[in-house]
Design a protein around this motif. Structure first.
Motif, PDB file in Angstrom:
ATOM      1  N   ASN A 267      -2.004   8.971 -12.687  1.00 12.78           N
ATOM      2  CA  ASN A 267      -0.592   8.775 -12.359  1.00 12.78           C
ATOM      3  C   ASN A 267       0.124   8.164 -13.570  1.00 12.78           C
ATOM      4  O   ASN A 267      -0.155   7.024 -13.947  1.00 12.78           O
ATOM      5  CB  ASN A 267      -0.511   7.837 -11.145  1.00 12.78           C
TER       6      ASN A 267
ATOM      7  N   PHE B 152       7.812  10.119  -5.706  1.00 16.21           N
ATOM      8  CA  PHE B 152       7.799   8.954  -4.820  1.00 16.21           C
ATOM      9  C   PHE B 152       7.256   7.789  -5.637  1.00 16.21           C
ATOM     10  O   PHE B 152       6.316   7.957  -6.400  1.00 16.21           O
ATOM     11  CB  PHE B 152       6.876   9.241  -3.632  1.00 16.21           C
ATOM     12  N   GLY B 153       7.841   6.606  -5.457  1.00 10.66           N
ATOM     13  CA  GLY B 153       7.310   5.483  -6.232  1.00 10.66           C
ATOM     14  C   GLY B 153       7.760   4.130  -5.726  1.00 10.66           C
ATOM     15  O   GLY B 153       8.391   4.010  -4.670  1.00 10.66           O
TER      16      GLY B 153
ATOM     17  N   TRP C 246     -16.467   8.678  -6.109  1.00  6.30           N
ATOM     18  CA  TRP C 246     -15.458   8.025  -5.264  1.00  6.30           C
ATOM     19  C   TRP C 246     -14.053   8.368  -5.780  1.00  6.30           C
ATOM     20  O   TRP C 246     -13.182   8.777  -5.019  1.00  6.30           O
ATOM     21  CB  TRP C 246     -15.637   6.495  -5.242  1.00  6.30           C
ATOM     22  N   ILE C 247     -13.883   8.221  -7.087  1.00 10.45           N
ATOM     23  CA  ILE C 247     -12.534   8.434  -7.646  1.00 10.45           C
ATOM     24  C   ILE C 247     -12.105   9.898  -7.472  1.00 10.45           C
ATOM     25  O   ILE C 247     -10.987  10.178  -7.033  1.00 10.45           O
ATOM     26  CB  ILE C 247     -12.464   8.018  -9.137  1.00 10.45           C
TER      27      ILE C 247
ATOM     28  N   ARG D 178      -4.853  14.183  -3.114  1.00  6.00           N
ATOM     29  CA  ARG D 178      -4.744  14.281  -1.649  1.00  6.00           C
ATOM     30  C   ARG D 178      -3.289  14.234  -1.194  1.00  6.00           C
ATOM     31  O   ARG D 178      -2.896  14.912  -0.241  1.00  6.00           O
ATOM     32  CB  ARG D 178      -5.551  13.165  -0.983  1.00  6.00           C
ATOM     33  N   ILE D 179      -2.466  13.440  -1.887  1.00  5.63           N
ATOM     34  CA  ILE D 179      -1.035  13.392  -1.553  1.00  5.63           C
ATOM     35  C   ILE D 179      -0.411  14.758  -1.868  1.00  5.63           C
ATOM     36  O   ILE D 179       0.334  15.323  -1.067  1.00  5.63           O
ATOM     37  CB  ILE D 179      -0.298  12.268  -2.339  1.00  5.63           C
TER      38      ILE D 179
ATOM     39  N   HIS E  37       5.144  14.926  -8.129  1.00  6.05           N
ATOM     40  CA  HIS E  37       4.670  13.742  -8.852  1.00  6.05           C
ATOM     41  C   HIS E  37       3.144  13.727  -8.768  1.00  6.05           C
ATOM     42  O   HIS E  37       2.569  13.901  -7.691  1.00  6.05           O
ATOM     43  CB  HIS E  37       5.276  12.493  -8.201  1.00  6.05           C
TER      44      HIS E  37
ATOM     45  N   LEU F  38      -6.242   4.496 -11.011  1.00  2.00           N
ATOM     46  CA  LEU F  38      -5.202   5.474 -10.661  1.00  2.00           C
ATOM     47  C   LEU F  38      -4.248   5.847 -11.804  1.00  2.00           C
ATOM     48  O   LEU F  38      -3.668   6.922 -11.790  1.00  2.00           O
ATOM     49  CB  LEU F  38      -4.343   4.938  -9.499  1.00  2.00           C
TER      50      LEU F  38
ATOM     51  N   MET G 176      -0.948  -2.759  -4.993  1.00  2.00           N
ATOM     52  CA  MET G 176      -0.508  -1.678  -4.101  1.00  2.00           C
ATOM     53  C   MET G 176      -1.264  -1.716  -2.783  1.00  2.00           C
ATOM     54  O   MET G 176      -2.454  -2.016  -2.756  1.00  2.00           O
ATOM     55  CB  MET G 176      -0.761  -0.327  -4.774  1.00  2.00           C
TER      56      MET G 176
ATOM     57  N   SER H  24      -9.280  -0.797  -6.792  1.00  2.00           N
ATOM     58  CA  SER H  24      -8.473   0.097  -5.957  1.00  2.00           C
ATOM     59  C   SER H  24      -7.202   0.572  -6.670  1.00  2.00           C
ATOM     60  O   SER H  24      -6.581   1.538  -6.243  1.00  2.00           O
ATOM     61  CB  SER H  24      -8.127  -0.566  -4.621  1.00  2.00           C
TER      62      SER H  24
ATOM     63  N   THR I  12     -17.128   0.940  -9.416  1.00  2.00           N
ATOM     64  CA  THR I  12     -16.637   2.222  -8.915  1.00  2.00           C
ATOM     65  C   THR I  12     -17.550   3.325  -9.444  1.00  2.00           C
ATOM     66  O   THR I  12     -18.507   3.049 -10.160  1.00  2.00           O
ATOM     67  CB  THR I  12     -15.171   2.468  -9.346  1.00  2.00           C
TER      68      THR I  12
ATOM     69  N   TYR J 264       0.337   5.731   0.806  1.00  2.00           N
ATOM     70  CA  TYR J 264      -0.022   7.140   0.991  1.00  2.00           C
ATOM     71  C   TYR J 264       0.835   7.783   2.081  1.00  2.00           C
ATOM     72  O   TYR J 264       1.422   8.843   1.905  1.00  2.00           O
ATOM     73  CB  TYR J 264      -1.514   7.213   1.353  1.00  2.00           C
TER      74      TYR J 264
ATOM     75  N   ILE K 190       4.264  -1.378  -3.351  1.00  2.00           N
ATOM     76  CA  ILE K 190       3.798  -1.204  -4.740  1.00  2.00           C
ATOM     77  C   ILE K 190       4.603  -2.176  -5.599  1.00  2.00           C
ATOM     78  O   ILE K 190       5.837  -2.230  -5.491  1.00  2.00           O
ATOM     79  CB  ILE K 190       4.048   0.216  -5.306  1.00  2.00           C
TER      80      ILE K 190
ATOM     81  N   GLY L 287      -2.593   0.681  -0.686  1.00  2.00           N
ATOM     82  CA  GLY L 287      -2.874   2.110  -0.871  1.00  2.00           C
ATOM     83  C   GLY L 287      -2.631   2.966   0.360  1.00  2.00           C
ATOM     84  O   GLY L 287      -1.945   3.985   0.291  1.00  2.00           O
ATOM     85  N   ARG L 288      -3.206   2.552   1.504  1.00  2.00           N
ATOM     86  CA  ARG L 288      -3.102   3.400   2.711  1.00  2.00           C
ATOM     87  C   ARG L 288      -1.667   3.576   3.180  1.00  2.00           C
ATOM     88  O   ARG L 288      -1.242   4.678   3.513  1.00  2.00           O
ATOM     89  CB  ARG L 288      -3.909   2.774   3.845  1.00  2.00           C
TER      90      ARG L 288
HETATM   91  C1  LIG Z   1      -5.758   4.236  -3.315  1.00  2.00           C
HETATM   92  C2  LIG Z   1      -6.442   5.198  -2.349  1.00  2.00           C
HETATM   93  C3  LIG Z   1      -7.078   6.336  -3.147  1.00  2.00           C
HETATM   94  C4  LIG Z   1      -7.556   4.437  -1.637  1.00  2.00           C
HETATM   95  O1  LIG Z   1      -8.206   5.288  -0.714  1.00  2.00           O
HETATM   96  P1  LIG Z   1      -8.478   4.778   0.772  1.00  2.00           P
HETATM   97  O2  LIG Z   1      -9.248   5.820   1.443  1.00  2.00           O
HETATM   98  O3  LIG Z   1      -7.149   4.389   1.343  1.00  2.00           O
HETATM   99  O4  LIG Z   1      -9.392   3.559   0.488  1.00  2.00           O
HETATM  100  P2  LIG Z   1      -9.240   2.048   0.982  1.00  2.00           P
HETATM  101  O5  LIG Z   1      -8.251   1.340   0.120  1.00  2.00           O
HETATM  102  O6  LIG Z   1      -9.036   2.030   2.463  1.00  2.00           O
HETATM  103  O7  LIG Z   1     -10.669   1.525   0.644  1.00  2.00           O
HETATM  104  C5  LIG Z   1     -11.814   2.094   1.267  1.00  2.00           C
HETATM  105  C6  LIG Z   1     -13.021   1.461   0.626  1.00  2.00           C
HETATM  106  O8  LIG Z   1     -13.160   1.940  -0.716  1.00  2.00           O
HETATM  107  C7  LIG Z   1     -13.258   0.837  -1.580  1.00  2.00           C
HETATM  108  N1  LIG Z   1     -12.675   1.185  -2.880  1.00  2.00           N
HETATM  109  C8  LIG Z   1     -11.371   1.048  -3.263  1.00  2.00           C
HETATM  110  N2  LIG Z   1     -11.261   1.467  -4.527  1.00  2.00           N
HETATM  111  C9  LIG Z   1     -12.486   1.898  -4.932  1.00  2.00           C
HETATM  112  C10 LIG Z   1     -12.970   2.443  -6.128  1.00  2.00           C
HETATM  113  N3  LIG Z   1     -12.192   2.663  -7.191  1.00  2.00           N
HETATM  114  N4  LIG Z   1     -14.274   2.771  -6.181  1.00  2.00           N
HETATM  115  C11 LIG Z   1     -15.078   2.575  -5.153  1.00  2.00           C
HETATM  116  N5  LIG Z   1     -14.676   2.045  -3.980  1.00  2.00           N
HETATM  117  C12 LIG Z   1     -13.380   1.717  -3.877  1.00  2.00           C
HETATM  118  C13 LIG Z   1     -12.490  -0.277  -0.909  1.00  2.00           C
HETATM  119  O9  LIG Z   1     -12.892  -1.535  -1.404  1.00  2.00           O
HETATM  120  C14 LIG Z   1     -12.906  -0.057   0.518  1.00  2.00           C
HETATM  121  O10 LIG Z   1     -14.194  -0.601   0.698  1.00  2.00           O
HETATM  122  P3  LIG Z   1     -14.562  -1.414   2.055  1.00  2.00           P
HETATM  123  O11 LIG Z   1     -14.394  -0.403   3.161  1.00  2.00           O
HETATM  124  O12 LIG Z   1     -15.952  -1.831   1.794  1.00  2.00           O
HETATM  125  O13 LIG Z   1     -13.566  -2.520   2.108  1.00  2.00           O
HETATM  126  C15 LIG Z   1      -5.472   5.778  -1.281  1.00  2.00           C
HETATM  127  O14 LIG Z   1      -5.071   4.757  -0.390  1.00  2.00           O
HETATM  128  C16 LIG Z   1      -4.251   6.384  -1.887  1.00  2.00           C
HETATM  129  O15 LIG Z   1      -4.322   7.457  -2.450  1.00  2.00           O
HETATM  130  N6  LIG Z   1      -3.082   5.727  -1.788  1.00  2.00           N
HETATM  131  C17 LIG Z   1      -1.882   6.149  -2.441  1.00  2.00           C
HETATM  132  C18 LIG Z   1      -1.966   5.684  -3.828  1.00  2.00           C
HETATM  133  C19 LIG Z   1      -0.913   6.233  -4.735  1.00  2.00           C
HETATM  134  O16 LIG Z   1      -1.054   7.313  -5.215  1.00  2.00           O
HETATM  135  N7  LIG Z   1       0.117   5.448  -4.992  1.00  2.00           N
HETATM  136  C20 LIG Z   1       1.097   5.738  -5.949  1.00  2.00           C
HETATM  137  C21 LIG Z   1       2.240   6.442  -5.312  1.00  2.00           C
HETATM  138  S1  LIG Z   1       3.483   6.538  -6.523  1.00  2.00           S
END
Ligand SMILES: CC(C)(COP(=O)(O)OP(=O)(O)OC[C@H]1O[C@@H](n2cnc3c(N)ncnc32)[C@H](O)[C@@H]1OP(=O)(O)O)[C@@H](O)C(=O)NCCC(=O)NCCS
Length: 322
Positions: free
Chosen positions: A279, A309-310, A28-29, A254-255, A249, A152, A212, A148, A24, A218, A188, A214-215
């Motif tokens: 988180n 939300f959880g 990206w993060i 982005r959320i 929360h 977080l 999780m 992924s 990572t 979200y 989750i 993720g998408r």
């Molecule tokens: C987790 C989250 C940030 C991921 O973002 P996203 O845009 O949905 O990303 P995706 O999971 O679709 O992954 C997109 C790409 O990034 C990659 N990726 C995932 N985590 C990565 C990281 N930490 N670093 C780099 N790349 C990463 C994936 O492998 C994927 O690669 P690919 O296209 O080659 O397969 C997003 O889905 C999210 O915010 N979800 C809600 C999470 C949350 O807050 N949950 C708790 C609620 S209580």
């Protein structure tokens, strides 16, 4: 609420630290989550140790002796063990013998579920003095091989004292609403319970950790937090303009931005500290409230809207008057 304290572990894990153990990078993060760093508890600590430190501060702030407590309640999804409860461990370490002590498992909505439960307990028992702890050791359950999710989460604890006595209260709970949808439980998952079969000679699999989708998560997070805030405002005959601060929360920037924008709350009225802590599940809202107060973002008389939300799924919202 007579006090609100937080304990944050000293050790900082930056995005660059994580980039050394998993594929990572900081860009990206930050762009996907807004998270820049998170805290990690010490090797020798468990969730109860963090909670205990927050609890001692909260009792001190409330000028309350442990002997006055009637209940100790802890919200956590990362307890030290399946049993005893974190609440029992903390009560024991405080010397609060004889109190009713138990945990709430509502994941990131734990603070709001706890407020709702404490309100009901206090209405039944007006003499109740409740120590309510939210504590998480999430870095003990993240899968450091899963990029992924491991980026977080972070560790933290908070504690507050709740009672019917409105004199010198720091904040008043005006209303709270909580919901759940167990049909979406697979979105989750925090492993480590009895569904993680552990046969002799085998090793734990990924179900032992946090997983999780993720998408999907979200989408449900944004939709449900917006709806529950609207429900709460409507039943209290309020508009967002009558709210001075939204403390959502802290899961993901982005959320938070999507929720604020759909509720038509301007950015300056939305508090965030997800960049510093990631988180922290049940501890996230009370930790944000603590920091918002310290930063002078909450003034006496302010009406604060919170929403969470959880896993569960669970979600909710509360209105607090400071
Ligand atoms: C987790 C989250 C940030 C991921 O973002 P996203 O845009 O949905 O990303 P995706 O999971 O679709 O992954 C997109 C790409 O990034 C990659 N990726 C995932 N985590 C990565 C990281 N930490 N670093 C780099 N790349 C990463 C994936 O492998 C994927 O690669 P690919 O296209 O080659 O397969 C997003 O889905 C999210 O915010 N979800 C809600 C999470 C949350 O807050 N949950 C708790 C609620 S209580």
């Amino acid at each position: 609420m007579h006090s609100l304290s937080a304990y944050i572990p000293d050790a900082v894990l930056t995005n660059n630290d994580l980039a050394r153990i998993v594929d990572t990078n900081d860009d990206w993060i930050v762009s996907r989550t807004g998270i820049r760093q998170r805290r990690k508890l010490a090797e020798t600590d468990n969730a109860s140790d963090l909670g205990l430190r927050a609890a001692v501060q909260a009792l001190d702030e409330a000028h309350l002796n442990t002997t006055a407590l009637t209940h100790v309640i802890a919200a956590t999804c990362t307890p030290d063990a399946l049993s005893p409860s974190v609440a029992c461990i903390i009560a024991g370490q405080l010397g609060a013998s004889g109190v009713m002590a138990f945990d709430i498992g509502a994941a990131c909505s734990g603070f709001l579920y706890g407020l709702s439960l404490c309100r009901a307990l206090i209405s039944q028992e007006p003499e109740a003095k409740i120590l309510f702890v939210c504590t998480e050791a999430l870095t003990r359950r993240v899968n450091w091989a899963d990029r992924s999710t491991c980026v977080l989460f972070g560790d933290a604890a908070t504690a507050c004292v709740l009672s019917a006595n409105a004199d010198c209260a720091m904040a008043k709970l005006d209303d709270v609403v909580c919901h759940s949808d167990g049909t979406l439980r697979n979105l989750i998952h925090v492993g480590g319970g009895t569904s993680c079969a552990y046969a002799m000679g085998t090793t734990v699999d990924e179900q032992f950790f946090i997983t999780m989708q993720g998408r999907e998560t979200y989408k449900h997070a944004v939709r449900n937090m917006v709806r529950v805030c609207e429900e709460l405002l409507e039943r209290n005959h309020l508009t967002v303009d009558e709210v001075q601060l939204l403390v959502p929360h802290q899961a993901n920037m982005r959320i938070i931005e999507a929720v604020g924008s759909r509720l038509a709350i301007t950015e300056d009225k939305v508090f965030t500290n997800v960049a510093k802590y990631g988180n922290t599940s049940s501890a996230s809202i009370p930790l944000a409230l603590t920091e918002a107060r310290l930063e002078g973002r909450i003034h006496p008389g302010d009406r604060v809207l919170t929403t969470a939300f959880g896993a569960g799924l669970t979600w909710g919202a509360a209105l607090l008057q400071f």
